[in-house]
Design an enzyme around this catalytic site. Structure first.
Site, PDB file in Angstrom:
ATOM      1  CE  LYS A 197      22.479 -17.266 -48.182  1.00  0.00           C
ATOM      2  NZ  LYS A 197      23.487 -17.493 -47.119  1.00  0.00           N
ATOM      3  CE  LYS A 249      19.888 -14.214 -46.559  1.00  0.00           C
ATOM      4  NZ  LYS A 249      21.017 -14.521 -45.658  1.00  0.00           N
TER       5      LYS A 249
END
Length: 327
Positions: A197, A249
């Site tokens: 992320k 992400k």
């Protein structure tokens, strides 16, 4: 006149031919719909920077989930927006907190007809907006945060979740959550690790959706956008700690990372088409600059082609309708 002996265009002549030889196919079951539920509102509230996305009431959330399940969406991911926040995110571990109540609502409504997932992070619930507990110097305390994540995971499991999404980017979070779930008897609850992320500018509209109180930034624990090899290290650690799925992400700005992760692990790989990706495209649609249906499906196909088996997208229900129509 000389003619080519090899004519790749033969395999593009008709829609039926193109379907027959398609290398990458997006299925409705590949798509996961993120949803926001807000405490203390009487009717759904639009998110201005994300046209078509709502902060739901408990009632509208149930209806939306049923619609998504009937459309064939593969799963849903829930985020809670509480009325009150504190330094340690107490609402996240309150059995009567908005996220846990909403999980019980959804589990009662659809059962095992879809995969119910929940965000396992404190940022929606903390008064400072960070993904963990702060120390005396105002830094996120990794190990103190792990204790909160363990408690939060058990609360979500008891509310009926199928997969918890460990999104905080704390070191050791997957292992601690797995241990806590198993100790509480929730051995069937899986972990979707937000393993790579990034500290991305593309998260902006999401913070409006959850009414984030963030002070500063998250660069001390989320990944630097320039680092690709580091993502593989993070993913390997999460898999070793017991992650059932891993996620990258954002998605589109990091398709190279998605591909590298897919090549490195043998667990399912997901990618999150985040709020900024959605908002940019919606702005282009509103101005008539891009064809809506084709763009949505092309973006999803690119993520799938890079190696993501599951895609979190705010267009999940809409895209499912397009796929079922044979668009």
């Amino acid at each position: 006149m000389m003619y080519p002996d090899v004519r790749p265009r033969r395999l593009r002549t008709t829609p039926a031919m193109r379907r027959l030889v398609a290398e990458t196919v997006v299925r409705p079951a590949d798509l996961i719909l993120p949803l926001f539920v807000r405490e203390g509102i009487a009717e759904p509230k639009p998110v201005p920077s994300m046209p078509g996305v709502l902060q739901h009431t408990r009632d509208s959330l149930r209806k939306t989930v049923v619609e998504a399940v009937e459309a064939g969406v593969g799963g849903i991911m829930l985020y809670g927006v509480p009325l009150t926040r504190d330094e340690v995110g107490s609402a996240g571990t309150d059995p009567d907190g908005i996220l846990n109540v909403a999980l019980r609502d959804v589990a009662a409504e659809v059962g095992d007809a879809t995969v119910v997932m929940s965000d396992l992070c404190l940022d929606e619930f903390t008064s400072h907006g960070h993904c963990g507990v702060l120390d005396a110097r105002g830094r996120v305390d990794n190990d103190a945060t792990l204790t909160r994540y363990a408690d939060m995971a058990v609360c979500q499991a008891e509310a009926g979740v199928h997969l918890v999404g460990t999104s905080g980017m704390m070191d050791g979070q997957v292992g601690v959550v797995r241990e806590a779930l198993d100790a509480a008897g929730h051995t069937d609850v899986g972990i979707l690790a937000y393993a790579a992320k990034y500290a991305s500018a593309f998260f902006g509209p999401f913070r409006e959706a959850v009414e984030s109180a963030l002070q500063g930034d998250r660069r001390a624990y989320q990944q630097d956008p320039g680092n690709g090899r580091e993502a593989l290290r993070e993913v390997a650690l999460d898999v070793a700690e017991g992650a059932d799925l891993v996620m990258v992400k954002p998605a589109l700005p990091y398709l190279d990372v998605v591909a590298a992760v897919r090549a490195a692990v043998d667990v399912p790989v997901a990618a999150y088409q985040v709020s900024g990706e959605y908002a940019m495209a919606e702005a282009a649609f509103a101005n008539g600059w891009l064809d809506r249906d084709r763009t949505i499906l092309e973006m999803l196909t690119s993520i799938r082609r890079a190696g993501a088996q599951q895609i979190l997208t705010y267009w999940a229900t809409e895209a499912t309708a397009l796929l079922r129509a044979g668009y």
